[in-house]
Each structure stands twice: as structure tokens, then as C-alpha cells.
Design a protein around this motif. Structure first.
Motif, PDB file in Angstrom:
ATOM      1  N   UNK A 204       6.224  -7.582  -3.730  1.00 18.66           N
ATOM      2  CA  UNK A 204       7.636  -7.523  -4.137  1.00 18.66           C
ATOM      3  C   UNK A 204       8.128  -6.094  -4.310  1.00 18.66           C
ATOM      4  N   UNK A 205       7.246  -5.177  -4.693  1.00 19.01           N
ATOM      5  CA  UNK A 205       7.633  -3.765  -4.697  1.00 19.01           C
ATOM      6  C   UNK A 205       8.012  -3.330  -3.284  1.00 19.01           C
ATOM      7  N   UNK A 206       7.306  -3.866  -2.295  1.00 17.19           N
ATOM      8  CA  UNK A 206       7.661  -3.576  -0.912  1.00 17.19           C
ATOM      9  C   UNK A 206       9.031  -4.116  -0.543  1.00 17.19           C
ATOM     10  N   UNK A 207       9.347  -5.322  -1.005  1.00 19.42           N
ATOM     11  CA  UNK A 207      10.676  -5.895  -0.753  1.00 19.42           C
ATOM     12  C   UNK A 207      11.771  -5.000  -1.340  1.00 19.42           C
ATOM     13  N   UNK A 221      11.164  -5.520  11.932  1.00 16.82           N
ATOM     14  CA  UNK A 221      10.255  -6.451  11.279  1.00 16.82           C
ATOM     15  C   UNK A 221       9.127  -5.642  10.644  1.00 16.82           C
ATOM     16  N   UNK A 222       8.704  -6.053   9.445  1.00 18.38           N
ATOM     17  CA  UNK A 222       7.654  -5.332   8.723  1.00 18.38           C
ATOM     18  C   UNK A 222       6.582  -6.296   8.230  1.00 18.38           C
ATOM     19  N   UNK A 223       5.333  -5.847   8.323  1.00 22.70           N
ATOM     20  CA  UNK A 223       4.229  -6.547   7.676  1.00 22.70           C
ATOM     21  C   UNK A 223       4.025  -5.933   6.292  1.00 22.70           C
ATOM     22  N   UNK A 224       3.941  -6.784   5.283  1.00 24.18           N
ATOM     23  CA  UNK A 224       3.593  -6.350   3.936  1.00 24.18           C
ATOM     24  C   UNK A 224       2.298  -7.048   3.545  1.00 24.18           C
ATOM     25  N   UNK A 225       1.237  -6.273   3.458  1.00 23.19           N
ATOM     26  CA  UNK A 225      -0.090  -6.787   3.138  1.00 23.19           C
ATOM     27  C   UNK A 225      -0.757  -5.813   2.177  1.00 23.19           C
ATOM     28  N   UNK A 226      -2.006  -6.097   1.829  1.00 24.44           N
ATOM     29  CA  UNK A 226      -2.744  -5.195   0.960  1.00 24.44           C
ATOM     30  C   UNK A 226      -3.120  -3.907   1.683  1.00 24.44           C
ATOM     31  N   UNK A 227      -3.779  -3.012   0.956  1.00 29.46           N
ATOM     32  CA  UNK A 227      -4.122  -1.710   1.527  1.00 29.46           C
ATOM     33  C   UNK A 227      -5.092  -1.838   2.689  1.00 29.46           C
ATOM     34  N   UNK A 228      -5.963  -2.850   2.646  1.00 31.40           N
ATOM     35  CA  UNK A 228      -6.959  -3.006   3.701  1.00 31.40           C
ATOM     36  C   UNK A 228      -7.420  -4.447   3.768  1.00 31.40           C
ATOM     37  N   UNK A 229      -7.824  -4.941   4.958  1.00 30.63           N
ATOM     38  CA  UNK A 229      -8.404  -6.287   5.029  1.00 30.63           C
ATOM     39  C   UNK A 229      -9.708  -6.359   4.238  1.00 30.63           C
ATOM     40  N   UNK A 295       5.845  -0.065   7.450  1.00 26.35           N
ATOM     41  CA  UNK A 295       6.390  -0.105   6.090  1.00 26.35           C
ATOM     42  C   UNK A 295       6.062   1.189   5.335  1.00 26.35           C
ATOM     43  N   UNK A 296       4.888   1.750   5.560  1.00 27.20           N
ATOM     44  CA  UNK A 296       4.530   3.025   4.939  1.00 27.20           C
ATOM     45  C   UNK A 296       5.474   4.128   5.426  1.00 27.20           C
ATOM     46  N   UNK A 297       5.738   4.129   6.722  1.00 30.28           N
ATOM     47  CA  UNK A 297       6.589   5.174   7.310  1.00 30.28           C
ATOM     48  C   UNK A 297       8.045   5.051   6.876  1.00 30.28           C
ATOM     49  N   UNK A 298       8.589   3.820   6.886  1.00 31.48           N
ATOM     50  CA  UNK A 298      10.032   3.650   6.713  1.00 31.48           C
ATOM     51  C   UNK A 298      10.482   3.568   5.260  1.00 31.48           C
ATOM     52  N   UNK A 302       3.194   1.358  -0.525  1.00 34.49           N
ATOM     53  CA  UNK A 302       1.815   1.714  -0.851  1.00 34.49           C
ATOM     54  C   UNK A 302       1.238   0.693  -1.832  1.00 34.49           C
ATOM     55  N   UNK A 303       0.670  -0.420  -1.352  1.00 35.54           N
ATOM     56  CA  UNK A 303       0.058  -1.401  -2.248  1.00 35.54           C
ATOM     57  C   UNK A 303      -1.134  -0.780  -2.969  1.00 35.54           C
ATOM     58  N   UNK A 304      -1.182  -0.942  -4.283  1.00 38.17           N
ATOM     59  CA  UNK A 304      -2.187  -0.218  -5.068  1.00 38.17           C
ATOM     60  C   UNK A 304      -3.024  -1.106  -5.978  1.00 38.17           C
ATOM     61  N   UNK A 305      -2.710  -2.399  -6.045  1.00 35.09           N
ATOM     62  CA  UNK A 305      -3.411  -3.256  -7.014  1.00 35.09           C
ATOM     63  C   UNK A 305      -4.864  -3.478  -6.580  1.00 35.09           C
TER      64      UNK A 305
END
Length: 324
Positions: A204-207, A221-229, A295-298, A302-305
Motif C-alpha cells: 500500500x505504500x507503493x500505491x 503498468x507496475x508490479x508491486x512485490x517484495x524486495x526479492x523472491x 516502480x523503483x525507478x518511477x 522500496x519494500x522493506x518489511x
């Protein structure tokens, strides 16, 4: 900003409303009068009663709105294409029409990473071909296509966000997995399969960052996922650690395929989602990984949890409510 949020009583939506209010935004929520989860919507949020089939309610919600965030969707209770299309496609188009007529300058539509099907082991970017594998995913893929067509025709300020697996306190769908781990039920994972979890607050911070970056995200279009799989076996072991239990034993996935197919047929007839089905089996056996570089660029996403911390807070929420 005055922000109209659909799906505001859902898992993602009610957390989004809370964060928006904490940031000082004015939130108007679309709420079905019969919704049993109204109590978890923040008291400071305004309410517009209706649903995605109600043009009057959508017009009212979009009036004077600085942004619309479309979280509402039908998820996982049926395998009937027509029911998914009614909410996820037709409802989305109804909302876009209302937003267009009201001149809303920011529109964010939540799609789903499932529109890509299994991504393989390398993170998929937003230009990867659509390959939806179930009724829900097909409806979300169609909604994307129709939304972009409408945005092009009417010059709508639209951005689409695809969530990966979103987890966190309040996630009723994740509860099934946590319960299975606590009970020590064998898990049918494949050793090389990774998933891409993201905590609901990171998502939601990404939203919110996307909204604040407008008009830059328009047309993207953007993917919002965690920092890494994360490997599925690591996910299961981390959940076990959060619950203070031993990791469950491994179960070969192959023999469950036929059982999952039969369960889907029975579930469609009963209009129920059974504990074993093809979608849940795919969760353990098909890799899903998403590139978040755009998403990082635009908008500096930065998902951090930390995963362990996120799973502990999720488990604590379940336990406090007597669900585990």
C-alpha cells in the motif's frame, strides 16, 4: 487529496484506507450495504453505499475526487466465468466511466500478478505476455485490456498495479496456509519453486507513492512485490518459526493433481472454494517472481518489511482473534 477507494473493507483496501488517513488524505469508501466487514473500515473514512453495478454510487464517489483507487474484486469463491466478469470486468468499466465523467485526475486500478500465469524462475517484467490460468486470472486480464482500451479512447489518467502475493494481518486467504503449517499437514512444494510475498503495508505504500507521482505513472503498468523472491520451503519454514512449531513434512505434488481437479469440479457445482484445488496446488508448484524495477525507478518503491517479522505479526493477528 480526496481519494475514492473501492474494496475499502477488503484485506488490502482497509489497510490502504488506514495509511491514507494517517497521511492526512480525505478518504471516501465504496461500501456494500450488506458487507459483513464494515466494522474494520476506519471510522474517519466517509462512506458511499453501493457497489460496482450501481452507477449512482460510483458517480457520487467520484465527485470532487482527486484520485480513485480501485481495489474491489471478486476473488476465489466460484469458478464461473460470468460471475468473475460481472464484477472484475464490467464493474471496473463502470467505475472508469464514472471517473471519466467526473474528470478524476488520478486513477489506479489493482489488477493481479496472476494474469501472467507461472512466471518461471526469472522475474517477469510488465511486458511479459499474459497467460491467465483460471477464471479469476482471466477476468483480471480482460479487465486490464478493456481498461487500457477505454483509457486510450477517453484519455483517462490511468495506471495499473499488479500485486504479487500480498500477506499481513487480516488476510483471510493466508489463514489457510498458516493453519496447515500449525497442524503439521504435509506440504506439496517443489524444491526450486519461489514465490514473491509482499507485506500489505509495503504494497500500500507503493500505491500511495504511485498516486503521489502522477502524472508520471499514467499509461504504465507496475508490479508491486517484495524486495526479492523467496523459496516456498523457506516461506513454510518461516511461517512455522512464527508459530513456534516444527516445519511440516514434504509431500510429492504429482498425485494431488487429479484430486485438485475433482475438487474444482465439486467446488464449482457447490459455489465453494474447497481446501484442495488447482489454484492452491499451483501456489506450491509454479514459480512466481516479478521485476519491481519500474516502480523503483518511477516512484521510489522500496519494500522493506522483513519476512519473519511480517509473518510473526500476521500470526499474532490470527491468534489474538482465536483463528489459530
Amino acid at each position: 487529496m480526496r481519494i475514492f477507494v473501492t474494496g475499502a473493507t477488503g484485506f488490502i483496501g482497509h489497510h490502504l484506507v488506514r495509511l491514507l488517513l494517517e497521511r492526512g488524505h480525505d478518504v471516501q469508501a465504496l461500501v456494500r450495504p450488506s458487507c459483513p466487514q464494515q466494522e474494520r473500515l476506519h471510522k474517519a473514512a466517509g462512506r458511499t453505499y453501493g457497489d460496482l453495478s450501481n452507477p449512482g454510487a460510483l458517480r457520487a464517489g467520484c465527485q470532487r475526487a482527486d484520485a480513485v483507487v480501485h481495489c474491489a474484486a471478486l476473488v476465489g469463491i466460484t469458478d464461473r466465468e460470468s460471475q468473475y466478469r460481472q464484477t472484475n470486468v464490467d464493474g471496473t468499466l463502470n467505475l472508469l466511466r464514472a471517473a471519466s465523467r467526473a474528470g478524476v485526475p488520478r486513477i489506479v486500478h489493482l489488477s493481479s500478478g496472476s494474469v501472467l500465469g507461472p512466471t518461471g524462475h526469472e522475474p517477469a517484467n510488465e511486458h511479459s505476455p499474459l497467460d491467465p490460468r483460471n477464471s479469476y486470472a482471466r477476468s483480471k486480464a480482460e479487465a486490464e485490456r478493456r481498461a487500457w482500451a477505454m483509457a486510450t479512447r477517453y484519455r483517462l489518467p490511468l495506471a495499473i498495479v499488479r500485486p504479487s502475493w500480498v500477506y499481513g494481518p487480516g488476510d483471510s486467504r493466508g489463514l489457510v496456509l498458516f493453519r496447515a503449517v500449525k497442524r503439521g499437514l504435509p506440504m506439496p512444494w517443489k524444491s526450486r519453486v519461489s514465490l514473491h510475498p509482499v507485506h500489505v503495508d509495503d504494497f500500500n505504500e507503493g500505491i500511495i507513492s504511485c498516486l503521489e507521482a502522477f502524472p508520471g505513472p499514467v499509461g504504465r503498468t507496475y508490479h508491486l512485490a517484495g524486495a526479492t523472491p523467496v523459496a516456498i520451503r523457506t516461506i513454510i519454514r518461516t511461517i512455522a518459526g512464527a508459530l513456534g512449531v516444527k516445519p511440516p513434512p514434504h509431500l510429492p505434488a504429482g498425485p494431488l493433481g487429479l484430486l485438485a481437479t475433482l475438487a474444482d469440479m465439486a467446488g464449482a457445482a457447490l459455489e465453494l472454494e474447497l481446501p484442495i484445488n488447482r489454484r492452491r496446488l499451483a501456489f506450491f508448484t509454479f514459480p512466481n517472481a516479478f521485476s519491481i524495477e519500474n516502480a523503483i525507478r518511477d516512484f521510489q518503491y522500496h519494500p522493506s518489511r522483513d519476512l519473519a517479522d511480517g509473518f510473526r505479526s500476521t500470526a499474532g493477528w490470527y491468534i489474538q482473534r482465536g483463528l489459530l
